[in-house]
Write a protein that holds these residues in place. Sequence first.
Motif, short mmCIF file in Angstrom:
data_model
loop_
_atom_site.label_atom_id
_atom_site.label_comp_id
_atom_site.label_asym_id
_atom_site.label_seq_id
_atom_site.Cartn_x
_atom_site.Cartn_y
_atom_site.Cartn_z
N ALA A 219 53.81 23.00 10.24
CA ALA A 219 53.71 23.58 8.90
C ALA A 219 54.23 25.01 8.86
CB ALA A 219 52.28 23.52 8.37
N LEU A 220 55.31 25.29 9.60
CA LEU A 220 55.96 26.59 9.47
C LEU A 220 56.70 26.62 8.13
CD1 LEU A 220 57.36 26.98 13.09
CD2 LEU A 220 55.41 28.17 12.07
N PHE A 221 56.78 27.80 7.49
CA PHE A 221 57.48 27.90 6.22
C PHE A 221 58.98 27.81 6.49
CE2 PHE A 221 53.71 30.81 5.64
CZ PHE A 221 52.91 29.81 5.10
N PRO A 222 59.64 26.75 5.99
CA PRO A 222 61.05 26.55 6.37
C PRO A 222 61.99 27.59 5.78
CG PRO A 222 60.35 24.89 4.79
CD PRO A 222 59.13 25.68 5.15
N HIS A 223 61.58 28.27 4.70
CA HIS A 223 62.48 29.22 4.05
C HIS A 223 62.32 30.64 4.58
CE1 HIS A 223 58.67 29.27 2.05
NE2 HIS A 223 58.99 30.31 1.32
N MET A 224 61.45 30.82 5.56
CA MET A 224 61.26 32.17 6.12
C MET A 224 61.66 32.17 7.59
SD MET A 224 57.48 33.11 4.69
CE MET A 224 56.97 32.76 3.01
N PHE B 272 48.55 23.51 12.45
CA PHE B 272 48.62 22.16 11.92
C PHE B 272 49.37 21.23 12.86
CE2 PHE B 272 47.70 24.84 8.40
CZ PHE B 272 46.93 24.07 7.55
N PHE C 287 53.41 36.76 7.34
CA PHE C 287 52.85 36.30 6.06
C PHE C 287 51.36 36.60 5.92
CE2 PHE C 287 51.09 33.19 3.13
CZ PHE C 287 51.99 33.22 2.08
N GLY C 288 50.59 36.22 6.93
CA GLY C 288 49.14 36.42 6.87
C GLY C 288 48.76 37.89 6.81
N ALA D 144 50.73 20.37 4.15
CA ALA D 144 50.28 21.26 5.23
C ALA D 144 50.89 22.65 5.10
CB ALA D 144 50.62 20.66 6.59
N VAL D 145 52.13 22.74 4.56
CA VAL D 145 52.76 24.06 4.45
C VAL D 145 51.98 24.93 3.47
CG1 VAL D 145 54.87 25.25 3.77
CG2 VAL D 145 55.01 23.14 5.06
N ARG E 175 55.04 32.34 -3.24
CA ARG E 175 55.69 32.63 -1.97
C ARG E 175 56.16 31.38 -1.22
NH1 ARG E 175 54.66 37.48 0.62
NH2 ARG E 175 56.13 36.58 2.09
N VAL E 176 55.52 30.24 -1.48
CA VAL E 176 55.84 29.05 -0.68
C VAL E 176 56.36 27.89 -1.55
CG1 VAL E 176 54.92 27.30 0.88
CG2 VAL E 176 54.21 29.68 1.12
N LEU F 80 60.44 26.71 -2.09
CA LEU F 80 60.81 25.44 -1.46
C LEU F 80 61.30 24.41 -2.46
CD1 LEU F 80 58.13 25.00 1.33
CD2 LEU F 80 60.54 25.58 1.55
N ALA G 222 48.70 25.84 5.08
CA ALA G 222 48.90 26.91 6.06
C ALA G 222 48.90 28.26 5.37
CB ALA G 222 50.21 26.70 6.82
N GLY H 288 68.65 28.50 3.68
CA GLY H 288 67.23 28.28 3.96
C GLY H 288 66.97 26.90 4.48
N LYS H 289 66.12 26.26 3.81
CA LYS H 289 65.72 24.85 4.02
C LYS H 289 66.14 24.21 5.30
CE LYS H 289 64.03 21.85 1.63
NZ LYS H 289 63.52 20.75 1.02
N LEU I 177 46.18 31.40 5.81
CA LEU I 177 46.59 32.75 6.22
C LEU I 177 46.16 33.78 5.19
CD1 LEU I 177 50.09 31.80 7.59
CD2 LEU I 177 48.16 32.61 8.92
N GLY I 178 45.43 33.33 4.16
CA GLY I 178 44.86 34.28 3.22
C GLY I 178 45.54 34.34 1.87
N ARG J 52 51.36 32.62 14.57
CA ARG J 52 51.10 32.90 13.16
C ARG J 52 49.59 32.84 12.87
NH1 ARG J 52 53.48 28.97 8.56
NH2 ARG J 52 51.88 27.61 9.45
N ALA J 53 48.92 31.88 13.52
CA ALA J 53 47.48 31.73 13.27
C ALA J 53 46.68 32.82 13.97
CB ALA J 53 47.02 30.35 13.75
N LYS K 158 65.36 30.90 12.15
CA LYS K 158 64.68 30.03 11.18
C LYS K 158 63.94 28.94 11.97
CE LYS K 158 65.45 31.53 7.03
NZ LYS K 158 66.51 31.21 6.11
N ARG L 240 63.78 25.82 11.76
CA ARG L 240 64.49 24.59 12.10
C ARG L 240 65.45 24.78 13.28
NH1 ARG L 240 69.63 25.35 9.52
NH2 ARG L 240 69.34 27.09 8.11
#
Lengths: 347, 279, 257
Positions: free
Chosen positions: A86-91, A82, A99-100, C154-155, C172-173, C177, C158, C256-257, C162-163, A147-148, A131, A133
């Motif tokens: 659009a990376l997951f900020p909490h992972m 993207f 993830f995928g 977008a998150v 999970r997302v 968040l 995404a 996190g965040k 990824l399935g 990731r993709a 992380k 960020r």
Amino acid sequence: MPHLTLSALEKRYGAAAPAVASLNLKVAKGELLGLLGPSGCGKTTTLRMIGGLIPVTSGQIDVAGRDVTALPTHQRDMGIVFQNYALFPHMTVAENIAFGLEMRRTPRAEIKPRVQQALDLVRLPDLGHRKPRELSGGQQRRIALARALVIRPSILLLDEPLSNLDAKLREDMRTEIRDIQQRLGITTIFVTHDQVEALAMCDRIAVMRAGHLEQLGTPHEIYEQPATRFVADFVGRANQIAATRDADGTIRAGALVFRGPPGPPGQVTALIRPHRLGFAPAEGGNTAAGIITRVTYVGDLLACTVDCGGVSLTVEQPTLPGLPTPAVRDQVRISWRIEDTLVFPAE
Amino acid sequence: MKPRTALLLLLPALAINLVAFLAPMANLASYAFHGVSPSGAILPGLSLGTWAALFDDSFYAELILTSVLTSLGVTALTLLLAYPLALFVHRAGPRTKNLLMVACLSPLLISAVVRTYGWLVILGDHGVIYSVMHALGVEHPPKMVFNQTGVIIGLVQILMPYMILSLLAGFGRLDPAFEEAAASLGAPPWTVLRRVVLPLSLPGILLGFLLVFVLTVSSFITPKLLGGGRVFLLATEIYDQAIVTLNWPLAAALSLVTLAIFGVTLGLYGRLARAMEQA
Amino acid sequence: MIHRALIALLFAFLLAPVALVFPMSFSADRVIAWPPSAFSFRWYIALFNETALRQAALNSLLLALGVTLLSLAIALPAALAIARGGFRGRDSLMALLTAPLLLPTIVLGLALLIVFAGYGLIGSWLGLAFAHLLITLPYALRVLSTALATIPAAVEEAAASLGAAPGAVFRRVTLPLMTPGVIAAAAISFLVSFDEVVISLFVVGPKLTTLPVAMYRYVESRTDPLVAAVSALLVLFSLAIVLLLDRTVSLRKAIGK
């Protein structure tokens, strides 16, 4: 057989003009196809339809001979990078990449080495525990790519993957993405509004305008034989001259008269790329006398604006040591090859 | 998301809205336009009896007028006291500002009963004000509670956080550079306030005025407890008619009057806000 | 100088009523009098023996907990539908669902009284729960909608690419968040329910009452420092919740965040 086929693909929002209109495209396996155009031309809409992020209004999308038009995104098996990562900020980075694989129920023992492979592929082997960020923009971009790619998608979709990067990083990422794509032989659709990027990276380019496909061709074809005035203007820079064409191919713009390719007479727009104009005489080509009105020095290039009988033309010359530097009010003769004159009917 | 899924997800919230809001409000409105039998059942057929009674008795006209005037007074007083505070908070450094914001807004987290009770401690017959005045030699300090004075003081303090919040929102567009520019052009501080700060904070003032006015008209706990049953306002009268006198149609009619006042205020606010945007 | 004194005076005006309940709660006098002639714990001890107030406090606590859970359970799906549903009229729907906040509580209370009286819901847990949900739901809905709006689309896209199926995307997302928003919505719902008094006044009954109503009735009939003791405890309680909220949310920010 093409790997990805778009047949009469269309997207409409209400009664307005279609965002994408009857688009037909065939993309070969392992090909990198660029969707190029100004914002609002429908290139991102096309990408989002291919990825299943928005439903199509009509038409069909086939991947490897299978109709995927009605499949939701999570069943399409496409890797998407993207525009804003659009990376997951909490992972963590590793969790993002894993993830995928988790969604595909890959055995745990297999996930770890594959995540590491993906990190190695984008040359960030030690960042798994961070992380998102904590990473720079360029690093986040690469992780998004990893990731993709880790899910070994059938098609890779890149949405403006190089925007918001500074110029130097952009060029590095350009070669890197192209390298990885070639090495993995993965069919890739690449959306961009930057013509330099598209020319440098793509096997073929689809230039789009207002929802329509304007021209499809190799970078060389797009640049040297633009099918329309829009393509000629959008890809590369050009002097534009409003003129009339006589039956014998003579083109007149005020006092400036030159020859171009033959075609129907009438009102035309002639386009000449600035770097194809020169001060040295060209064998059997066009010549015009003029006066220099402005000189701009930009390091590797010297751009001179020349007034030729009321028509203003920009001439770009590489700066070479020993060459005399032209000055404002100099009387000069400029010349160019006849085939470098691109002529389109006036709009 | 499919429309059916969305509807399913919305269903519980819509059900609560219907059962606890739309249906009771519609029912309330119908009570004001129907006769009611002595047993409390609604009689069929439209009736304007309640409204006739309401307009016949000059007590109600006076009640409505008093409510509106008291609310206007409370709102003006709140604005007057909150403005310097809000401006001070707005101009404080970032760390102090956070602390001051918490101090200004924390009363909102505390029950109105507790805050009103606090005023009884201050204004009561042997409260803080009384003892201070007594110590200063005032023989018979004025009565501060169970009258209009107590209600107004209490309401002003209780509604101040809302005013401060609105004003701070309005100050958002007040770039310190404007004030510096005015000063550099030779305006003394008072003129800067009058010609630059005040006009720019007008939208915040208007919003605060709307909010506090509406909240005053509908406030009940403070006038009831600090008024000691001697101050009659719309909200307290609705309660008395509903709970004490059990005249539900009248309570319903007074509720509609309150809503009408809300509507007129909102309409006026909309007009003024739009006029201000165009100016 | 005058300027500073004025500001200090205004702050004192704003904060005094809450601050003064603390010294007053330790008064040894039989009525509210300032300054207290002596200090003692007598009103805290009296509070301990005041079974009616204690029962009311317990009721309020249980009610607030139940209402908080229900608010989240009802508002979360609704917020999701409004934020991600993609249907027309979402703004109007949001306006309808948050409309109760715009109306005076005295009118809402009366409206509920008239309807509930006919169905025997006055003084019942069910009636009180409905009454409190009426005002906690709009708050919860607003906070959760804001939390959802801050998650970039977008998150979630995404995750789908990824399935991840829609359920997995949410689990999970989306949910991880929006956790700070869920915590904030819970805290606000709890505090609003726990402090709510006007609507409650209309729907409580002789057998079932809430703490703010019991305090209101007490202050209406008697003026002694007992309520100061309750108030002091309530202020500390609210403070504890806010601090807890601040800690959990900023703690999550730290991880996190």
